[in-house]
Design an enzyme around this catalytic site. Structure first.
Site, PDB file in Angstrom:
ATOM      1  N   CYS A   1     114.001  56.658  83.801  1.00  0.00           N
ATOM      2  CA  CYS A   1     114.396  55.482  82.896  1.00  0.00           C
ATOM      3  C   CYS A   1     115.502  56.301  81.754  1.00  0.00           C
ATOM      4  O   CYS A   1     116.763  55.354  81.683  1.00  0.00           O
ATOM      5  CB  CYS A   1     113.065  54.988  82.677  1.00  0.00           C
ATOM      6  SG  CYS A   1     112.478  53.946  83.732  1.00  0.00           S
TER       7      CYS A   1
ATOM      8  N   HIS B   1     113.567  50.744  76.063  1.00  0.00           N
ATOM      9  CA  HIS B   1     113.161  53.024  76.428  1.00  0.00           C
ATOM     10  C   HIS B   1     113.680  53.868  75.855  1.00  0.00           C
ATOM     11  O   HIS B   1     113.910  54.944  76.656  1.00  0.00           O
ATOM     12  CB  HIS B   1     113.011  52.779  78.099  1.00  0.00           C
ATOM     13  CG  HIS B   1     112.033  53.626  78.850  1.00  0.00           C
ATOM     14  ND1 HIS B   1     111.101  53.963  79.686  1.00  0.00           N
ATOM     15  CD2 HIS B   1     111.055  54.109  77.785  1.00  0.00           C
ATOM     16  CE1 HIS B   1     110.740  54.579  79.678  1.00  0.00           C
ATOM     17  NE2 HIS B   1     110.025  54.494  78.717  1.00  0.00           N
TER      18      HIS B   1
END
Length: 577
Positions: free
Chosen positions: A71, A127
């Site tokens: 990610c 994130h």
């Protein structure tokens, strides 16, 4: 005369409608989370994604669009146009208690687009760090942010860490926690906010929207009506996961419908991709590609992707040109009429996307992780992997069954070809007076090509003789008569037999973790060429070594208990570093 008058009325109306509309395209970048190659309708008709399929069919399907294997690195690469190993983010994801984020001295894509007059909005998963406000979206170029900071959370309660000792709410509207969306599925919430922003947008100003869905990352959660659409799937994770994909598709359809209603769709460039491959252990499928999320195999890094927009001069086809996630930065800037800053790793692919021109990219680096000791590079159609590619090294079928419990062969479709599910080794292939000779022929055909074996182009005769001798000796060690030893492979998967024979014939520990593939001839990464093509192997190793000299060391910091949500009223919040 009446016809001329009607024409003039239409022309004047069109001019009036155009007044106040921007010439720069609106840009909608849709990022799915952990979506596999086999998890979209245009690759797998068993997945119901009508909205995405329509956009892909009317736009350009990108067959060789690449991302990072996890990610945070992918998201940083997209927003900066730089390889993660040039940011210190190559080693893994940013966790909820690690006090760092995407480097603050880097100009981001939204900051660049704001210089070109764009309004910028982000919705969904960030994130990229949040220990201080300067790391968060509204300080990195976005006018608005509606979403969460961490890597995963509950889709309904919006709580992160519920399965651990430390947990808290992670849902933000700019700089304010969102506490009134308990029980509302996040995919629906994000789509609603996207539609509200579009409905209120001043059409005289270009808009950039980064719609970063939580879907389809774990935990496996979806409203029941979407899950029941896949009641024929026995595997629980795969059934729920498929429903999550369809829920996301429905959300995309509603956002696009709002763009159309506002008469903005005609001038909107839409890109859809994923941040990394599907997580096989959570219901995702990259079949028939090899590997999973977190690996350097194609299944971890090759993204289902498309681009849509009426400004594209060539549409309704599949594009096989190379594009990497770092390329979206300069490409979007070029589409907006600007020029990206020097020093980034991405290249402008606007000509490739708009006109179907050849890609400006012939090479890219999958990653260089100096801590794990792994790296991979793509040059033209060749791929070199150094080190262990990851923990998921196989080819994983999706857990599909119809109501009768039989496998549905339509899932095996891959670029118009049918592949066997799991090819099995048959003893019939090695009948003859000399089983070892027959076994060698079989191995040679599978590992390289039958034509090369016949002409002995695969290697010099002395080397072939030497390998056969090693094979015969190994099989005789298993059994005094080589024939029963060879026949003992009967029924094994061909890949398992190949792997065993490679260990026998090569047995070179120094090259245990060197892989070379020709992805044009072998897109499934079955046949390692590192022995056969030593010059090419060494050339690509040198290319990787050159990149390695430019890396920024991985950011490694100790975790901090200061991030505990109990310090911030039960919310994961900036302010602890």
């Amino acid at each position: 005369m009446l016809g001329l008058a009607a024409y003039l009325v239409v022309a004047v109306s069109a001019q009036i409608w155009q007044i106040g509309l921007t010439k720069q395209p609106h840009i909608l970048f849709i990022l799915a989370d952990d979506l596999g190659w086999n998890d979209v309708g245009w690759h797998n008709p068993q997945i119901f994604t009508p909205s995405l399929d329509k956009l892909a069919r009317e736009g350009v399907v990108l067959n060789q669009s690449y991302v990072q294997s996890v990610c945070s690195p992918s998201r940083a690469a997209f927003l900066t146009g730089r390889y993660p190993f040039h940011l210190g983010l190559q080693h893994g994801v940013i966790r909820d208690n690690t006090p760092f984020g995407m480097p603050l001295n880097i100009t981001t894509l939204p900051q660049k687009l704001k210089q070109l007059g764009y309004s910028t909005h982000m919705i969904g998963k960030w994130h990229l760090g949040f220990c201080k406000w300067e790391y968060t979206p509204t300080y990195r170029g976005f006018d608005t942010f509606y979403g969460f900071y961490n890597g995963a959370e509950d889709y309904f309660t919006h709580v992160q860490g519920a399965a651990h000792r430390v947990w808290g709410l992670d849902f933000w509207d700019n700089k304010k926690p969102v506490r009134d969306k308990y029980g509302i599925y996040s995919t629906h919430t994000y789509a609603k906010r996207a539609r509200e922003i579009i409905a209120q947008h001043d059409r005289s100003k270009p808009m950039f929207m980064y719609l970063s869905f939580q879907s389809v990352h774990s935990p496996m959660q979806v409203p029941k009506k979407y899950e029941t659409m896949y009641s024929h799937i026995n595997d629980n994770d795969r059934r729920v996961y498929s429903g999550m994909v369809t829920a996301m598709d429905e959300a995309v359809g509603k956002v696009v419908a709002t763009l159309d209603h506002r008469r903005m769709l005609q001038n909107t460039l839409i890109v859809f991709t994923t941040d990394n491959g599907g997580a096989y252990h959570y219901g995702g499928s990259n079949w028939p590609l090899r590997g999973s999320k977190t690996t350097l195999w194609e299944g971890g890094t090759r993204a289902p992707a498309f681009v849509y927009g009426k400004m594209l001069k060539k549409r309704k086809y599949e594009n096989n040109e190379l594009i990497h996630v770092i390329d979206w930065f300069p490409t979007f800037v070029a589409a907006a009429g600007g020029r990206a800053d020097r020093g980034i790793d991405g290249v402008n692919q606007w000509g490739t996307l708009r006109y179907g021109n050849p890609s400006k990219r012939t090479e890219f680096v999958y990653n260089i992780d100096e801590i794990k000791g792994t790296a991979a590079i793509r040059w033209k159609n060749y791929k070199l992997i150094l080190g262990e590619p990851g923990n998921y090294n196989g080819w994983y079928q999706p857990a599909y069954t119809d109501t009768s419990g039989r496998m549905n062969n339509s899932i095996l479709r891959y670029m118009g070809r049918m592949e066997e599910t799991v090819p099995r080794f048959s003893v019939r292939q090695v009948f003859g007076r000399d089983p070892v000779q027959a076994m060698w022929r079989w191995f040679c055909c599978k590992a390289w090509s039958c034509e090369a074996c016949k002409t002995q182009k695969v290697s010099n005769p002395k080397f072939v003789k030497h390998m056969k001798k090693k094979l015969r000796k190994k099989l005789q060690n298993r059994n005094k008569d080589t024939a029963p030893a060879v026949y003992g492979f009967h029924g094994m998967s061909e890949q398992r037999v190949l792997n065993q024979l490679r260990k026998v014939i090569y047995r070179d520990k120094t090259r245990k973790h060197i892989h070379l593939f020709d992805l044009n001839a072998d897109p499934l990464e079955k046949y390692d060429l590192s022995r056969r093509r030593p010059r090419l192997r060494d050339k690509l190793k040198k290319r990787l070594q050159k990149y390695s000299r430019t890396i920024v060391p991985s950011i490694r910091v100790k975790s901090s208990s200061k991030s505990n949500p109990n310090n911030f009223g039960g919310v994961w919040s900036p302010g602890w570093c």
